[in-house]
Each structure stands twice: as structure tokens, then as C-alpha cells.
Write an enzyme that holds these catalytic residues in place. Sequence first.
Site, PDB file in Angstrom:
ATOM      1  N   GLY A 148       9.590  51.994 -28.693  1.00 50.91           N
ATOM      2  CA  GLY A 148      10.560  50.910 -28.676  1.00 50.91           C
ATOM      3  C   GLY A 148      11.778  51.245 -27.832  1.00 50.91           C
ATOM      4  N   HIS A 196       8.621  47.726 -40.148  1.00 49.00           N
ATOM      5  CA  HIS A 196       9.216  46.391 -40.089  1.00 49.00           C
ATOM      6  C   HIS A 196       8.657  45.679 -38.860  1.00 49.00           C
ATOM      7  CE1 HIS A 196      11.746  48.152 -36.970  1.00 49.00           C
ATOM      8  NE2 HIS A 196      12.205  49.035 -37.840  1.00 49.00           N
ATOM      9  N   GLN A 247      12.881  66.597 -36.456  1.00 50.24           N
ATOM     10  CA  GLN A 247      13.827  65.780 -35.710  1.00 50.24           C
ATOM     11  C   GLN A 247      14.996  65.294 -36.558  1.00 50.24           C
ATOM     12  OE1 GLN A 247      10.563  62.885 -34.907  1.00 50.24           O
ATOM     13  NE2 GLN A 247      12.158  61.319 -35.108  1.00 50.24           N
ATOM     14  N   HIS A 282       8.158  47.551 -35.527  1.00 50.06           N
ATOM     15  CA  HIS A 282       6.962  48.383 -35.398  1.00 50.06           C
ATOM     16  C   HIS A 282       5.726  47.524 -35.111  1.00 50.06           C
ATOM     17  CE1 HIS A 282       9.522  50.987 -38.095  1.00 50.06           C
ATOM     18  NE2 HIS A 282       9.159  51.871 -37.181  1.00 50.06           N
ATOM     19  N   GLY A 303       6.800  55.452 -40.409  1.00 50.69           N
ATOM     20  CA  GLY A 303       6.545  54.614 -41.561  1.00 50.69           C
ATOM     21  C   GLY A 303       7.727  53.752 -41.937  1.00 50.69           C
TER      22      GLY A 303
END
Length: 277
Positions: A143, A30, A57, A33, A27
Amino acid sequence: MDLFRTANDLRARLGNERSVALVPTMGNLHAGHLALVEAARKHGKCVVASIFVNRLQFDPNGDFDRYPRTLDNDCKLLERAGCNVVFAPDEREMYPVEQEMVVSPPVIAGMLEGEFRPGHFQGVATVVSKLFNIVSPQAAMFGKKDYQQLQVVRALVRQLNFPIEIVGVDTVREADGLAMSSRNGYLSGAERLEAVRLGQNLKRMRERIAAGEQDFEALARGATADLAAHGWKVDYISVRGRSRLQAPEANERELVIVAAAWLGKTRLIDNLEAARP
């Protein structure tokens, strides 16, 4: 666009879908994403974005509690980007009982980020495995900004035989070159102006490598010294082979420069792919 909070409801929605592309996120979205969503639209007829801030994590003293939760705005951005389904479970849904069963990441996870964030990739591998099981996608987008994470997920898919194509999507940058990150919002105004220095150093290193420089450790020391002189605390800057993230072999051309450093109280990571001539 449909929003689901439970795995059972999501599975019912996706039951007849045969071409699903997953975009896992935490979430606070930007443009980086949204580039993943754009890529997902090319790899699946139904694009599913997950939004879940995964406690497993985060470092014990990390920023889990202050990580921004912006679901309403995230959903608006995702709908405009062409996302079909959002899966936004709470912790009780993702971890209905204490998560004693975890996924041990491969050797590649023990270096670089793994040295400074013990347990981080175990948390990533565990939640990604759960998402793969719940969503059953044919493809998933990650990414390249989190370069080591991308390689860990690729190893996860290979070693656990998930029938999923892992697609690496190029890093999206601000106009001044700063890699987009949800944590950039933690930077003060002065820190935001200074933050571009990390990417600038990596770019200079890439140029030197393309020109034939072979002393990668000297390049890293130079970049580290420049950052330290401007108030940064460097965790690592290193030149590695792209696929194994090990020190490059003599004939290895395809490289990546990876870095992590603190600017004030904010930890930034970045990388640039590089190639020997």
C-alpha cells in the site's frame, strides 16, 4: 481458500503455480488490505496473503503485544475478497532460530520513519525477504499509505535481484478522509473525530503546491503549528521527491507529502502525492 501454517506445506501447495501474487499483511484486516487483494487478482492467478505480526519491525517499547490478532475474521474477509491461499505462520516457524542474519536497508530507510523508529526498516526488509523466499511470487502488493516502506521494498528487489514486480496500491480512506489503518482502532471517540485533521492539512499543502507555492518548509511549519494547536505531537511533515524521498530538486515535479504524528497514544502516518504545475 487454503490456510497453511508452515513454509513446507505452503511450498508444496504452490509448487505448480506459475502466477503468484503476494499480499503481505500483519492481519487485523480492513478495506485497505482487501484493496491489495483486489489488485493482486489482476497480477496473479493465485493470490497468497500472509498474516504475520513481525516482532522485528516493532519498536522495543512499541505495541507488538497489543497489536490485534484476528485470524478467523481475517480469513473470512480474505476468502470473500477472492484470496486463494493464506500463510499464517507463528514466530517459531518464521524465526526457528535467533535471527542473527538480517537485511540492512538502503540509505532511503535512514530518514523520516527511520529517524524516529531505528531498526524498523531492517525488520521490514528481513521479513519481506523471508516471505519472498518462501512464497516465490511473481508480483507483490504494497500500500502507498506506507510510502517509505514501498520505496524500501522496491530498492530491496532491485538490489537483491528478486524477480518480483512490486505494485504500489493507492491508500484507501474512510468517508471523512482518514487513511485506513489497523491502529485507528486505538483511537478514542473524540480522537477519531480529530484524526481527520492530519489528512486535511496534507490536502491543503497539496493544493498550495499545485497553485505554485515553492516554500515547502513554510507549508510544513504551518501544518505542524495547526496540529500542535489541537493537541498533536508531530514527528515530521515534509515534502519530498517521490522516488528518492529526498528534498525536491529544482526541476522535480512529482512530489509526495509525508507525515507522522501522535494523537494521544496513537501514532498515525499519512501521505499525499503532489505535483508542481
